[in-house]
Every structure is written in structure tokens, then in C-alpha cells.
Design an enzyme around this catalytic site. Structure first.
Site, PDB file in Angstrom:
ATOM      1  N   TYR A 213     -14.017  -4.209   2.581  1.00 40.11           N
ATOM      2  CA  TYR A 213     -12.736  -4.782   2.182  1.00 40.11           C
ATOM      3  C   TYR A 213     -12.402  -5.994   2.473  1.00 40.11           C
ATOM      4  O   TYR A 213     -12.856  -6.453   3.462  1.00 40.11           O
ATOM      5  CB  TYR A 213     -11.689  -3.750   2.626  1.00 40.11           C
ATOM      6  CG  TYR A 213     -10.383  -4.441   2.460  1.00 40.11           C
ATOM      7  CD1 TYR A 213      -9.500  -4.239   1.154  1.00 40.11           C
ATOM      8  CD2 TYR A 213      -9.800  -5.238   3.547  1.00 40.11           C
ATOM      9  CE1 TYR A 213      -8.307  -4.948   1.200  1.00 40.11           C
ATOM     10  CE2 TYR A 213      -8.464  -5.836   3.184  1.00 40.11           C
ATOM     11  CZ  TYR A 213      -8.005  -5.552   2.066  1.00 40.11           C
ATOM     12  OH  TYR A 213      -6.496  -6.096   1.884  1.00 40.11           O
TER      13      TYR A 213
ATOM     14  N   ASP B 239     -17.279 -12.041   6.987  1.00 40.28           N
ATOM     15  CA  ASP B 239     -15.947 -11.693   6.799  1.00 40.28           C
ATOM     16  C   ASP B 239     -15.381 -11.261   8.277  1.00 40.28           C
ATOM     17  O   ASP B 239     -15.647 -10.058   8.438  1.00 40.28           O
ATOM     18  CB  ASP B 239     -15.546 -10.815   5.765  1.00 40.28           C
ATOM     19  CG  ASP B 239     -14.035 -10.561   5.737  1.00 40.28           C
ATOM     20  OD1 ASP B 239     -13.335 -10.940   6.640  1.00 40.28           O
ATOM     21  OD2 ASP B 239     -13.520  -9.933   4.760  1.00 40.28           O
TER      22      ASP B 239
ATOM     23  N   TYR C 121       0.977  -1.301   0.085  1.00 34.35           N
ATOM     24  CA  TYR C 121       0.190   0.075   0.024  1.00 34.35           C
ATOM     25  C   TYR C 121       0.846   1.374  -0.019  1.00 34.35           C
ATOM     26  O   TYR C 121       0.754   2.199   0.761  1.00 34.35           O
ATOM     27  CB  TYR C 121      -0.969  -0.099   1.033  1.00 34.35           C
ATOM     28  CG  TYR C 121      -1.794  -1.082   1.470  1.00 34.35           C
ATOM     29  CD1 TYR C 121      -2.564  -1.606   0.192  1.00 34.35           C
ATOM     30  CD2 TYR C 121      -1.898  -1.894   2.607  1.00 34.35           C
ATOM     31  CE1 TYR C 121      -3.498  -2.708   0.408  1.00 34.35           C
ATOM     32  CE2 TYR C 121      -2.753  -3.085   2.502  1.00 34.35           C
ATOM     33  CZ  TYR C 121      -3.550  -3.259   1.512  1.00 34.35           C
ATOM     34  OH  TYR C 121      -4.188  -4.600   1.574  1.00 34.35           O
TER      35      TYR C 121
ATOM     36  N   LYS D  49      -5.959 -13.129  11.144  1.00 33.54           N
ATOM     37  CA  LYS D  49      -5.488 -11.809  12.011  1.00 33.54           C
ATOM     38  C   LYS D  49      -5.342 -12.236  13.492  1.00 33.54           C
ATOM     39  O   LYS D  49      -4.325 -12.937  13.817  1.00 33.54           O
ATOM     40  CB  LYS D  49      -6.413 -10.584  11.842  1.00 33.54           C
ATOM     41  CG  LYS D  49      -6.285 -10.178  10.420  1.00 33.54           C
ATOM     42  CD  LYS D  49      -6.662  -8.503  10.403  1.00 33.54           C
ATOM     43  CE  LYS D  49      -6.648  -7.932   9.008  1.00 33.54           C
ATOM     44  NZ  LYS D  49      -5.341  -7.682   8.599  1.00 33.54           N
TER      45      LYS D  49
END
Length: 421
Positions: free
Chosen positions: A147, A240, A19, A269
Site C-alpha cells: 500500500y 516507502d 475508508y 506520519k
């Protein structure tokens, strides 16, 4: 350890960072060690981490329980393939996830990253319709501000106009990406969408909080309306929870806090506390039974090389031990109260458009754009690592962060707000 001037300056010429427009963005802060909620820089100074290493280090950096699990598994058996072989850590973890997952979510497929976990969920949803009734349902409903990852299929269900993926419009498959119906007419909006198309395999949503889209928050009622509409139209519902899972919203899963059970749930995560890569896609009994037949054509033909990575699974099992033995959810509730007390007053400032808090997540959205790269440097100069998303300055700290360190983070945001006019 090699001198920072050696590895950092030499490596910066060759590494491609995430990014980042590397020609114009300021260089990253070189970190040489971590502990708890703190990052030690190469010059000896310390940063308080407000991001939790992209939302992963919920137990804090270098937690001895996690490190011990990784070391022991490394010495015993770092990994074996799951194709034709089995190892204890993956099998134990799958069983434990089934125990704590909402509803009848009980069958886990392991991957290495959240993006791939979502890809697997999408693949399962499409094949589910094929296996069950021979239908070709190949498209998905997802939501603006959402996202779900950077791989090709997941890019197609992200917000098509946000900066990370807008260049790929027309390259990735077209999906039904719509406004999240978090309004009183939500039921009618969802009903109209699902009744107008017969090619929808699933609705895909980040429950309660859209993370990378700017920590946008919505109500449990929206998720309940999605659940009811999906049931009426025979469409699967995918949560998600790669960001929201494992306590981030104040419950073990956002599904628990909302009181809504999806057909498929994606995790990652915090699953391994920031120690190793690992993600999971968990399917309900109804979904899995469409694959569990005598036909080889009904099998899920997917198999990452490191699926069920032994070290990652060992660390994840140790992380679940910590959730069972430590007051993690109580710590999140304490963080939520402190974030609310310290940051909500900023909503009265004319330069602040909104302040949002849910669990161990806080977002201060400014009315106007500001220089994000300069803001990151500004926060580092004040001993904090805070990484804004567009006009949103947010915090997602470790659950074990000390109150004084959290106060430093919220104080830095308040001070930053005074600079944005």
C-alpha cells in the site's frame, strides 16, 4: 467546547469519513481530548490507543516539546511559500534529514502527505531516466500486499486486488505488481522480472513491513536482493518508509535495520509526531545530479502550495530533538519484547494463522474472516482503540506508552482471540 450532541450528530450528517461505507458502518467514537497514549471520549471514558493515530503519534499525544514548537512558529510565521522565498525551519529540517538518512540520501522535497511523497518519488524516477539518457521508463515494480497511498499514481502500485482500490483496475496505469520474493530463490525471481522488461523506472517497496496490507513482514535478504538486481539493471530502488520510518522497526529507518540503502526514500506520519501534516521525499546524490543541470527541462516541475509548511517543519525539527534526547529506540525495543512475550503464545491457537512482531509493531492474523466493524466496537467497549485490517488485529502504539497500558492492549487481543472460533 460545544456539546457533543451538537457537533457530532449535526456534523455526522455532512462529513464523509475515510475508508467507510457510511450507510452500514457503526458511528465513530467522539473524542474530546488526548494525552500520552490515551483518548478521552465525549462521555468521559478513556480509550488506550493501540494504533497511534494511524501510526503517527510516536511521542504520545500533546507532547509539550512539539506543542511548544508549533505555538512558537504559529506566532512568528505560520508559513511562506518556498517558491522564491525561504524560511529557517524547512532548510534546517532538510539538512538534519540528510544527516540521519541512510547512505548518500541528501536532497529533500517536502509535501503535505505520504501519498504525495510517493507520487513525487515516482515522478522523479521517471524523469531521472529521461534526464540521464533520454529513456522512457514509465512503469514500476511493486508488490502484492503493498500500500502506497490513495492518489491516482499511488493506487497503481498498490495491491490491485485489495478492497480499497480494486474498483480502479483499468483506470489507473498498469504496473508490474508481483509477489514479494521473500523466498530462497528471490534473486532468480527478481532477476527474471527486471531482465524481461526495459520500461521499468523503479522498484517500490515498503521495507521490512507492508503496513496497511496487513502488517506483512519480510526479511532484509529480500531487500538486499532487490538492491543488487536494481543496480545490475540500472533501475532505481524506492523505499516507502512512511510507516516504518522514525523508529517503528527498532532502528531509525527500516533501511538501517536491513542494511540496505535505497535511491529514494519517502517519509511521513511520525515525522511530525501526529501534530501536523508533513511528508518528505529524499533522493540520493546520484538521482539529484540528473536534475541539477543547465537545462530548465531537467528541473523537477512540482510544487504543492504548502510544500515545506513552516509549522510542520518546526514540529518535525522538535521531533528530531526528541529522538536525539530521549531513549526512543530503547523504548521501541522494550515494546517489542513485551509484544513478543504477550502475543506470540497466541500462535498456538487453532483460530490464529500467524503472529508477527517487529519493533513497535505486532500483528495477530486469524485463520478466518470476522466482522471488522463489530470487532472495533468490541475493543472500544473494553477501553481500547484497536482497528483491525481484514483478518489482522494489530498494534502500533506510541513509543512512550506505559507497560500497564500496553498490557491492557495485548490482553484485549488475547480475550478477542477467545471469541473468534
Amino acid at each position: 467546547m460545544a456539546d457533543c450532541n451538537d457537533w457530532f450528530r449535526t456534523g455526522l450528517e455532512h462529513i464523509w469519513l475515510p475508508y467507510a461505507q457510511m450507510k452500514t458502518q457503526p458511528g465513530p467514537a467522539p473524542i474530546v481530548s488526548t494525552s500520552g497514549a490515551r483518548l478521552e471520549m465525549a462521555d468521559g471514558s478513556t480509550l488506550i490507543d493501540g494504533v497511534g493515530s494511524w501510526w503517527t503519534s510516536v511521542h504520545g499525544y500533546n507532547h509539550p516539546t512539539l506543542l511548544k514548537a508549533a505555538h512558537e512558529q504559529l506566532e512568528t510565521m505560520p508559513h511562506v511559500m518556498l517558491g522564491g522565498l525561504a524560511h529557517e525551519q524547512a532548510y534546517r529540517l532538510a539538512a538534519r534529514l540528510a544527516e540521519i538518512a541512510p547512505g548518500d540520501l541528501y536532497k529533500t522535497f517536502f509535501t503535505e502527505s505520504g501519498s504525495v511523497a510517493v507520487e513525487v518519488a515516482m515522478k522523479v524516477a521517471v524523469q531521472y531516466a529521461m534526464n540521464l539518457a533520454g529513456e522512457r521508463r514509465t512503469r514500476f515494480v511493486s508488490f502484492k500486499g503493498g500500500y502506497h497511498g490513495d492518489t491516482f499514481a499511488t493506487m497503481s502500485v498498490c495491491d490491485p486486488e485489495e478492497g480499497m482500490h480494486s474498483l480502479f483496475s483499468g483506470v489507473v496505469p498498469d504496473q508490474y505488481v508481483v509477489d514479494l520474493p521473500d523466498t530462497d530463490d528471490r534473486t532468480a525471481v527478481i532477476e527474471k522480472l527486471l531482465s524481461s522488461h526495459n520500461d521499468i523506472a523503479a522498484v517500490l517497496v515498503e521495507p521490512l513491513i507492508q503496513g496497511a496490507g496487513g502488517m506483512r513482514m519480510h526479511s532484509p535478504e529480500t531487500l538486499k536482493a532487490l538492491r543488487e538486481a536494481c543496480d545490475r539493471h540500472g533501475v532505481l530502488l524506492i523505499f516507502d518508509e512512511i510507516f516504518t520510518g522514525f523508529g517503528r522497526t527498532g532502528a531509525m529507518f527500516a533501511a538501517d535495520r536491513a542494511g540496505v540503502i535505497p535511491d529514494i526514500m519517502c517519509l511521513g506520519k511520525a515525522l511530525t509526531g501526529g501534530i501536523t501534516p508533513l511528508a518528505a521525499t529524499i533522493a540520493s546524490r546520484k538521482v539529484y545530479e540528473a536534475f541539477h543541470t543547465d537545462s530548465v527541462d531537467h528541473a523537477l516541475m512540482h510544487g504543492p502550495t504548502f510544500t515545506g509548511h513552516a509549522i510542520g517543519c518546526a514540529v518535525a525539527n522538535a521531533g528530531l530533538d526528541l529522538f536525539e534526547t530521549k531513549p526512543r529506540l530503547e523504548q521501541v525495543n522494550t515494546i517489542e519484547a513485551q509484544l513478543t512475550e504477550r502475543l506470540m503464545p497466541l500462535s498456538k491457537l487453532p483460530q490464529v494463522a500467524d503472529v508477527r512482531v517487529c519493533g513497535a509493531v505486532a500483528a495477530v492474523e486469524f485463520a478466518d474472516e470476522f466482522d471488522v466493524s463489530a470487532a472495533r466496537s468490541w475493543f472500544i467497549e473494553r477501553g481500547t482503540f484497536i482497528r483491525p485490517l481484514g483478518r489482522v488485529v494489530y498494534l502500533t502504539p506510541a513509543y512512550v506508552i506505559e507497560q500497564k497500558d500496553l498490557a491492557t492492549l495485548t490482553g484485549a487481543i488475547s480475550e478477542f482471540a477467545d471469541t473468534v472460533r
